[in-house]
Motif scaffolding. Structure first.
Motif, PDB file in Angstrom:
ATOM      1  N   UNK A   1      39.756  48.958  34.700  1.00 37.20           N
ATOM      2  CA  UNK A   1      39.655  47.882  35.475  1.00 37.20           C
ATOM      3  C   UNK A   1      41.188  47.104  35.610  1.00 37.20           C
ATOM      4  N   UNK A   2      42.180  47.463  34.582  1.00 34.05           N
ATOM      5  CA  UNK A   2      43.415  47.055  34.706  1.00 34.05           C
ATOM      6  C   UNK A   2      44.020  47.796  35.936  1.00 34.05           C
ATOM      7  N   UNK A   3      43.605  49.033  36.277  1.00 32.17           N
ATOM      8  CA  UNK A   3      44.175  49.616  37.296  1.00 32.17           C
ATOM      9  C   UNK A   3      43.737  49.162  38.603  1.00 32.17           C
ATOM     10  N   UNK A   4      42.641  48.454  38.819  1.00 34.05           N
ATOM     11  CA  UNK A   4      42.014  47.770  39.779  1.00 34.05           C
ATOM     12  C   UNK A   4      42.592  46.574  39.924  1.00 34.05           C
ATOM     13  N   UNK A   5      42.994  45.963  39.024  1.00 36.36           N
ATOM     14  CA  UNK A   5      43.651  44.646  38.944  1.00 36.36           C
ATOM     15  C   UNK A   5      45.238  44.691  39.590  1.00 36.36           C
ATOM     16  N   UNK A   6      45.574  45.965  39.171  1.00 35.18           N
ATOM     17  CA  UNK A   6      47.255  46.105  39.670  1.00 35.18           C
ATOM     18  C   UNK A   6      47.085  46.440  40.919  1.00 35.18           C
ATOM     19  N   UNK A   7      46.262  47.265  41.761  1.00 32.79           N
ATOM     20  CA  UNK A   7      46.073  47.436  42.947  1.00 32.79           C
ATOM     21  C   UNK A   7      45.930  46.147  43.731  1.00 32.79           C
TER      22      UNK A   7
ATOM     23  N   UNK B   1      36.624  40.475  35.979  1.00 33.01           N
ATOM     24  CA  UNK B   1      35.858  41.878  35.519  1.00 33.01           C
ATOM     25  C   UNK B   1      36.782  42.343  34.265  1.00 33.01           C
ATOM     26  N   UNK B   2      37.961  42.211  34.345  1.00 35.77           N
ATOM     27  CA  UNK B   2      38.690  42.629  33.342  1.00 35.77           C
ATOM     28  C   UNK B   2      38.686  41.709  31.908  1.00 35.77           C
ATOM     29  N   UNK B   3      38.517  40.393  32.059  1.00 36.90           N
ATOM     30  CA  UNK B   3      38.324  39.465  31.369  1.00 36.90           C
ATOM     31  C   UNK B   3      36.991  39.676  30.537  1.00 36.90           C
ATOM     32  N   UNK B   4      36.052  40.022  31.212  1.00 36.53           N
ATOM     33  CA  UNK B   4      34.745  40.299  30.624  1.00 36.53           C
ATOM     34  C   UNK B   4      34.847  41.662  29.598  1.00 36.53           C
ATOM     35  N   UNK B   5      35.545  42.574  29.853  1.00 33.40           N
ATOM     36  CA  UNK B   5      35.449  43.779  29.131  1.00 33.40           C
ATOM     37  C   UNK B   5      36.549  43.402  28.143  1.00 33.40           C
TER      38      UNK B   5
END
Length: 482
Positions: free
Chosen positions: A240-246, A205-209
């Motif tokens: 989305x970076x925050x979601x990835x960190x969690x 999801x982050x890579x898409x953004x």
């Protein structure tokens, strides 16, 4: 307003035009990553856990303790050697005597066999005639047989039986501990793999953004997009970076939990790395079809109750033995060798003695109390076993229902995730062509990610429910206990 409605109409029409019927194949976004040759498998975790888990090693040590107690109880039948010697140092009669005796209890009767040797030297008083032997001493053998009390069971045999059942209890307890540990190892592995899959989803999801940000910045520079769109997408990247960190934190937590079951050859915990993640959640095979009643009776917890019932029966038999009168038969033979003693006594013929001993308990309150206690314990264990078997029957039925339901749900969620991914891909194409807006494409991507997350959850439930059923039916092969 008309342009907005037209945009939403195009947004709905484009993906539906691209969509296949409901029986769609999983899109590329849902395809599991290529399996890594060095990935950590569930079998590796189960082998490590079975060999090095401290709980299992502790249960093994307790089983050895029970074996040692059984060996100690077997010492009740050890051969006992006794010796008694005396010398009259002062007095009118200057004499000495020595006697040696070996006794071994009978294993099938409460009596015992014995053999001895006796030798006397010097003058004895006439009233001590029994102490006098021939010059080379006297050899004696005999046996005592229990005819009533202690005939069928005695304290030694009762303690032996209870100690032997204690070893069975220790072995069954080790089995229960091992099954519990292996079930928790499977659960820890499943949660670690699921956390890794969630991390992949948030990374995609982050890579898409991030990829969209590069395209948007080029379009802003060319004047084709407003500058605020780049700021808005950047905000989306940060979220989305925050979601990835969690998700990364959750994966680290699950890896630490798995290290309690994954250990090296010395038993030290090993924390798995993200590179060790497998391609998909493990899905254990359904246990081999078997009669549920037989499977329940073969479980260690049910067998433990059966063993405790046998122990209660042994204690009841011991108490009933105390109610019986004692009637013992003694048979003994002796023979003197050599010349006569100092007083001229010469015992040449073989002597044989047969005797009985009788006693009867009168009030018997202690024995009656023990019998009542054993009967109450037996009654309680019978009720507990019946409840446990009923609970296990319901548990297995529920687990089978969970397996069936989770399988159906997983197929539905897979179709949903496939359709959501196709719609998100179509929306991204429209956005790149300028036919869609940022809000809609972002909603499509997050809907597809949510569908993938639900797919991971559904696959986890399938894997977890099968593992629970495998543990309940004690499939030793899949639990890594063979």
């Amino acid at each position: 307003m008309i342009r907005l409605l037209a945009g939403f109409a195009l947004a709905l029409a484009a993906p539906l035009a691209l969509a296949a019927p409901l029986a769609v194949a999983a899109p590329l976004a849902l395809a599991p990553p290529t399996a890594n040759a060095a990935e950590l498998s569930l079998q590796q975790v189960l082998r490590s856990s079975a060999a090095h888990a401290p709980q299992i090693l502790e249960a093994v040590a307790r089983q050895k303790q029970a074996d040692a107690r059984l060996l100690s109880t077997q010492g009740l039948y050890d051969l006992v050697f006794e010796g008694d010697a005396q010398w009259r140092a002062l007095g009118y009669y200057d004499n000495a005597s020595a006697e040696f005796r070996a006794t071994r209890p009978m294993t099938g009767n409460g009596g015992a066999t014995y053999a001895g040797y006796r030798l006397s030297m010097g003058p004895f008083a006439s009233y001590d005639g029994k102490s006098i032997t021939n010059g080379l001493g006297e050899v004696k053998v005999g046996a005592v047989f229990a005819l009533l009390r202690d005939r069928l069971i005695d304290d030694r045999r009762g303690r032996m039986a209870i100690a032997g059942l204690d070893t069975e209890l220790a072995e069954l307890e080790r089995e229960m501990v091992a099954i519990g540990v292996q079930r928790r190892a499977i659960e820890a592995y499943q949660q670690w793999v699921a956390a890794g899959q969630r991390l992949r989803i948030y990374r995609d999801l982050l890579d898409l953004a991030a990829a969209r940000q590069t395209s948007i910045e080029k379009q802003v520079g060319a004047g084709a997009r407003p500058a605020m769109l780049a700021v808005e997408n950047r905000q989306n990247i940060v979220r989305r970076q925050a979601l990835l960190v969690r998700a990364g934190q959750d994966l680290e937590v699950q890896a630490n939990a798995l290290s309690l079951f994954l250990r090296d050859e010395t038993g030290q915990p090993l924390v798995p790395k993200s590179e060790d993640l497998p391609a998909a959640l493990p899905r254990l095979a359904m246990p081999t079809a078997t009669h549920e009643d037989d499977a329940i009776r073969a479980r260690a917890d049910v067998q433990m109750l059966m063993t405790r019932l046998q122990q209660a029966s042994a204690r009841s038999a011991l108490a009933q033995n105390e109610l019986r009168p004692r009637l013992d038969l003694r048979v003994e033979g002796s023979k003197d060798f050599g010349d006569g003693g100092p007083l001229g006594y010469v015992r040449q013929p073989l002597e044989a003695i047969v005797g009985v001993r009788f006693s009867v308990p009168l009030e018997q309150r202690q024995a009656r109390g023990k019998i009542a206690e054993a009967a109450a314990e037996t009654d309680a264990l019978v009720h507990r076993r019946r409840l446990l078997e009923q609970q296990l029957t319901v548990e297995i039925a529920n687990l089978k229902a969970q397996v069936t339901g989770s399988d159906k749900l997983a197929h539905l969620v897979l179709d949903e995730a496939g359709l959501a991914a196709r719609m998100a891909e179509a929306e991204r194409r429209r956005f790149s062509l300028g036919a869609s807006d940022f809000l809609l494409v972002n909603l499509r991507e997050e809907a597809a990610a949510d569908a993938r997350l639900r797919q991971v959850e559904a696959e986890y439930r399938v894997s977890a429910s099968r593992a629970e059923l495998v543990a309940s039916l004690v499939d030793r092969g899949q639990l890594g206990l063979e």
